[in-house]
Design a protein around this motif. Structure first.
Motif, mmCIF file in Angstrom:
data_model
loop_
_atom_site.group_PDB
_atom_site.id
_atom_site.type_symbol
_atom_site.label_atom_id
_atom_site.label_comp_id
_atom_site.label_asym_id
_atom_site.label_seq_id
_atom_site.Cartn_x
_atom_site.Cartn_y
_atom_site.Cartn_z
ATOM 1 N N THR A 1 0.829 -1.206 0.000
ATOM 2 C CA THR A 1 0.000 0.000 0.000
ATOM 3 C C THR A 1 0.862 1.254 0.000
ATOM 4 O O THR A 1 0.541 2.242 -0.670
ATOM 5 N N VAL A 2 1.961 1.232 0.752
ATOM 6 C CA VAL A 2 2.873 2.382 0.802
ATOM 7 C C VAL A 2 3.427 2.682 -0.589
ATOM 8 O O VAL A 2 3.452 3.829 -1.039
ATOM 9 N N ILE A 3 3.852 1.625 -1.283
ATOM 10 C CA ILE A 3 4.407 1.797 -2.632
ATOM 11 C C ILE A 3 3.337 2.304 -3.594
ATOM 12 O O ILE A 3 3.570 3.197 -4.405
ATOM 13 N N LYS A 4 2.130 1.745 -3.463
ATOM 14 C CA LYS A 4 1.030 2.090 -4.363
ATOM 15 C C LYS A 4 0.553 3.529 -4.158
ATOM 16 O O LYS A 4 0.294 4.260 -5.116
ATOM 17 N N THR A 5 0.438 3.941 -2.880
ATOM 18 C CA THR A 5 -0.110 5.271 -2.578
ATOM 19 C C THR A 5 0.969 6.328 -2.397
ATOM 20 O O THR A 5 0.663 7.517 -2.293
ATOM 21 N N LYS A 6 2.253 5.855 -2.339
ATOM 22 C CA LYS A 6 3.369 6.778 -2.076
ATOM 23 C C LYS A 6 3.141 7.569 -0.787
ATOM 24 O O LYS A 6 3.478 8.747 -0.686
ATOM 25 N N SER A 7 2.556 6.883 0.206
ATOM 26 C CA SER A 7 2.272 7.508 1.500
ATOM 27 C C SER A 7 2.589 6.519 2.618
ATOM 28 O O SER A 7 2.300 5.334 2.507
ATOM 29 N N VAL A 8 3.206 7.031 3.694
ATOM 30 C CA VAL A 8 3.529 6.165 4.838
ATOM 31 C C VAL A 8 2.474 6.275 5.938
ATOM 32 O O VAL A 8 2.696 5.871 7.074
ATOM 33 N N GLU A 9 1.311 6.802 5.583
ATOM 34 C CA GLU A 9 0.229 6.988 6.553
ATOM 35 C C GLU A 9 -0.100 5.711 7.311
ATOM 36 O O GLU A 9 -0.367 5.730 8.507
ATOM 37 N N LYS B 1 3.481 12.464 2.352
ATOM 38 C CA LYS B 1 2.299 11.998 3.076
ATOM 39 C C LYS B 1 0.997 12.535 2.492
ATOM 40 O O LYS B 1 -0.060 12.004 2.746
ATOM 41 N N GLY B 2 1.066 13.614 1.763
ATOM 42 C CA GLY B 2 -0.150 14.193 1.189
ATOM 43 C C GLY B 2 -1.077 14.647 2.287
ATOM 44 O O GLY B 2 -0.684 15.334 3.221
ATOM 45 N N GLU B 3 -2.326 14.224 2.198
ATOM 46 C CA GLU B 3 -3.315 14.641 3.181
ATOM 47 C C GLU B 3 -3.479 13.581 4.266
ATOM 48 O O GLU B 3 -4.560 13.078 4.525
ATOM 49 N N THR B 4 -2.364 13.211 4.893
ATOM 50 C CA THR B 4 -2.405 12.189 5.938
ATOM 51 C C THR B 4 -3.212 12.669 7.127
ATOM 52 O O THR B 4 -3.020 13.768 7.611
ATOM 53 N N LYS B 5 -4.114 11.823 7.558
ATOM 54 C CA LYS B 5 -4.888 12.141 8.750
ATOM 55 C C LYS B 5 -4.183 11.528 9.952
ATOM 56 O O LYS B 5 -3.980 10.332 10.004
#
Length: 241
Positions: free
Chosen positions: A153-161, A215-219
């Motif tokens: 998921t991290v690779i796919k979304t480019k987010s470590v959320e 992280k983009g819009e990490t909540k």
């Protein structure tokens, strides 16, 4: 320092890091209790980690394998912690999830009872150690492998959320400590699964370094709530295939 002292020191490190790893989901369960709901979290990782702890604690007992009491102490502690998580999950899970987790929990206790009974009564000496060691190793690898979907998921979304830094660090430190402990004790049943865990932890830390600024819009609430082994259902709703 002598070989035995170094061996003991790495076992103590393994206990400390293992305890931190087992306590990591506390944030998740505080949230579950507060909201009186398991939301999108999965109870499966806790039940599987419980099985890993039970089998590893059994393997570390002196009558199964020598000089591994430190393996037993942390895994017995881990089994107690995971049992509390499972009970809390069962209290707040929806009916269909409750049935699934109860079924898996029964399966876990059956597997452990079978391994303990067979190795305790039907096997002796090295046979007992090898049988118990294989069982513990298989489920240790499954436990360490549970965050693989999160890494995807991290690779796919480019987010470590959905992959908290501290959890990845604990996985790496715990795996590395027990890997060295296993090597020093010439024990492949400790070294191999934990070497796997150490490698996966290192990969997670590398991914974190690559994507930490994206992280983009990490909540923050989601990030905090997902501090656990093998996160529940990590795919963000806004993402689509």
């Amino acid at each position: 320092m002598g070989h035995d002292v170094v061996h003991f020191v790495f076992g103590v490190f393994g206990n400390i890091n293992g305890l931190l790893l087992f306590l990591a989901p506390t944030i998740t369960f505080m949230r579950i209790i507060k909201k009186k709901s398991t939301e999108e979290f999965s109870g499966i990782p806790y039940v599987m980690t419980l099985l890993n702890c039970l089998l590893s604690a059994w393997y570390g007992m002196p009558f199964v394998s020598e000089h591994n009491m430190l393996v037993s102490t942390i895994n017995a502690t881990g089994a107690a912690i995971e049992s509390i998580y499972v009970l809390i999950f069962l209290m707040y899970a929806p009916k269909k999830d409750k049935g699934k987790i109860l079924g898996l929990f029964t399966f876990v206790l059956s597997v452990f009872a079978s391994v303990a009974f067979i190795s305790g009564f039907a096997l002796h000496g090295n046979g007992r150690k090898v049988f118990s060691g294989f069982a513990a190793s298989i489920f240790s690898i499954i436990m360490y492998g549970s965050p693989l979907s999160v890494m995807r998921t991290v690779i796919k979304t480019k987010s470590v959320e959905y992959m908290p830094f501290l959890l990845s660090l604990f996985v790496f430190l715990c795996g590395t400590s027990w890997f060295v402990y296993g090597l020093l004790g010439n024990d492949p049943f400790v070294a191999v699964p934990n070497g796997f865990g150490s490698g996966l932890g290192a990969l997670q830390l590398i991914l974190y370094a690559i994507y930490r600024d994206k992280k983009g819009e990490t909540k923050e609430e989601n990030a905090n709530g997902s501090l656990e082994m093998g996160l529940g259902k990590p795919e963000p709703e806004k993402q689509s295939d």
